[in-house]
Structures are given as structure tokens and as C-alpha cells.
Design an enzyme around this catalytic site. Structure first.
Site, PDB file in Angstrom:
ATOM      1  NE  ARG A  96      -3.516   0.083   2.770  1.00 17.72           N
ATOM      2  CZ  ARG A  96      -4.129   0.279   3.945  1.00 17.72           C
ATOM      3  NH1 ARG A  96      -4.106  -0.671   4.880  1.00 17.72           N
ATOM      4  NH2 ARG A  96      -4.747   1.412   4.193  1.00 17.72           N
ATOM      5  CB  CYS A 141      -1.584   3.401  10.052  1.00 17.19           C
ATOM      6  SG  CYS A 141      -2.916   3.938  11.138  1.00 17.19           S
TER       7      CYS A 141
END
Length: 286
Positions: free
Chosen positions: A179, A238
Site C-alpha cells: 500500500r 497508517c
């Protein structure tokens, strides 16, 4: 790992059950893909005396982002209803060992609780040790939680823009490397793939082994491998502010209590139309 002041072993917690001023918090939370129901699992089995902290409910009610930091008043009212005081000895755990508990550990510390620890190994290790488990609803005795908000522990979007522009702070991203590099799509619709310029990839999974925080040497190796200095200023990030707190816990365990957490995290940054986004690996530092 009894030497880590932020952790408590299951056997040690077991010996404290029923103590006045002890609050035990089940902070389990799962991603949709994990297909687990945290509240249902709490009702099925939890540590005696524990209360369930709903990470999707104790949030800023006006925010459009997931897990947005609530106001001190909203947080205090919610945890007060759970029977928790800021002066309590608070132990937080989750159902994966070490995944979502650090976020709630960070929340309590950010709102002024001084004695907050995480159950080492979480509920899996508690169960494996054969310790007592209760089922059903928690018995709540509402208390007064008086918040003392540490605004310096949190970074908002405007400040994050300034940090990225100036390159004046380390940014540690807890998402998967796929990601981070933009090789895997974001799980939330409308969120671009990639990372903030200058950020370093430190998947939270590299700080955890067998559901426990790694010992200090393992943590230092993980930070070094990511090109991060754990003793220097760090902002953690995150997907939505949950696993960023695993990095915050690791930093605190290495003596850095001054790390900040970007609460909006990638969901906010990647959703904006005018924030800079990079893809590919972070550059190797000399």
C-alpha cells in the site's frame, strides 16, 4: 518482557484482578476483511472485570473520517460510563495479541491517564495460559474521568502539510509496504494509493512477533531497516490512525515518548485532492 514499562504479562495481571483502581479494557477492533465481530467475541469471553471499548463509537461524532479523535469531553464521558478514571491503573488488550490495543493505550495517555499498559500477548496469551475467562455483558459502575488533553501528541492535516513541505520530521507509515508503494489499492473508496513525500515504510507487522511487541533489539533493527532514528522526532501514520499507534508504542518502549500521531492518517491525506502523493519505494538514505 516484564522490563518494558508499557506492557504487563498475563500472569501479573491475573494476580491483580479485583484490585481497587484497576481498569481492564478490551480494545479489540478488526478490519472488515478479517471477518470478526469484536463485541460478539467480548460477550463470548473476556478477562474478568474487563469493559469493551468500541473504537468505532468513541470518536468525533461530526467527523467524516474513521476513528477521528474525539474531544476531551466526548472521550471522558464515554470512558467514564465504562467506569474508568484517569487515576486508574489501566490495562488494555485485544483479540489478536497486538493490533488495535495500542490505539486505545495511546488515547488514554493522550487524554491524561498516567498509568496505562498493554497486556503482553493480548487475549490469545491470556487464554493460552489457562487464566479465568468470563462471558456476558460487563457490569458497569460509572466513574468520573477528568481529561488532561495533550495536544502535542496529535498532528492534524494542516500541520502534516507543513511537515511534509519542510521535511523537518520523520514520518513512519505503518501500512503494508504494498500500500505504501502504491502497488495495492486502498481499502477505502476514493483514497489514492501511495505515500506522503519523505515518509518511510515501517509496516506494524515488522514490530510484532507471535502477537507480542518485539524486544528492544528487534525494534531497533526494524527502525534501522526503515531508515528511521527512533530517538529523533517522529510522526506516525497508517490507514486510519489505529496501527500507527503500534509504532508509537514501539517508540515509547525505546524511550521516545515524544512521538506524535497523525490522526487522519492516509485516509485523510489520500482523499484530499491537493496533497502530494508519491509511489514506489522510499529512497535509500546514505
Amino acid at each position: 518482557m516484564g522490563s518494558n514499562p508499557h506492557l504487563i504479562p498475563p500472569e501479573a495481571l491475573s494476580g491483580l484482578l479485583g484490585s481497587d483502581g484497576l481498569s481492564i479494557v478490551d480494545a479489540s477492533w478488526y478490519l472488515p476483511a478479517q471477518n470478526r465481530d469484536a463485541r460478539a467475541e467480548f460477550l463470548e469471553g473476556h478477562i474478568p472485570g474487563a469493559v469493551f471499548f468500541d473504537q468505532d463509537a468513541v470518536v468525533d461524532p461530526a467527523a467524516s473520517l474513521p476513528h477521528s479523535l474525539p474531544s476531551p469531553e466526548v472521550f471522558a464521558a464515554a470512558v467514564g460510563r465504562l467506569g474508568i478514571r484517569e487515576t486508574d491503573s489501566i490495562v488494555v488488550y485485544d483479540g489478536m495479541g497486538l493490533f488495535s490495543a495500542p490505539r486505545v493505550w495511546w488515547l488514554f495517555r493522550t487524554f491524561g491517564a498516567k498509568d496505562v499498559r498493554i497486556l503482553d500477548g493480548g487475549f490469545p496469551d491470556w487464554r493460552a495460559a489457562g487464566l479465568t475467562i468470563r462471558s456476558g455483558e460487563a457490569v458497569l459502575q460509572p466513574r468520573q474521568f477528568t481529561p488532561h488533553f495533550d495536544a502535542g501528541a496529535v498532528v492534524a492535516l494542516a500541520e502534516m502539510r507543513e511537515h511534509v513541505s519542510a521535511g523537518d520530521v520523520q514520518i513512519a507509515d505503518a501500512r503494508s509496504r504494498e500500500r505504501f508503494e502504491g502497488r495495492a489499492p486502498e481499502p477505502r473508496a476514493g483514497v489514492r494509493s501511495g505515500h506522503m513525500p519523505g515518509a518511510r515504510s515501517l509496516p506494524f507487522t515488522e514490530l510484532v512477533a507471535d502477537g507480542r511487541l518485539k524486544p528492544s533489539e528487534g525494534l531497533r533493527q526494524a527502525f534501522a531497516g526503515a531508515g528511521l532514528d527512533p530517538a529523533a522526532p517522529v510522526v506516525t501514520s497508517c490507514g486510519s490512525g489505529v496501527t500507527a499507534a503500534v509504532i508509537s508504542l514501539a517508540l515509547a518502549s525505546l524511550g521516545n515518548d515524544a512521538a506524535k500521531l497523525y490522526d487522519g492518517s492516509w485516509t485523510e491525506w489520500g482523499s484530499a485532492s491537493d496533497t502530494p502523493v508519491e509511489t514506489g519505494p522510499a529512497p535509500v538514505r546514505p
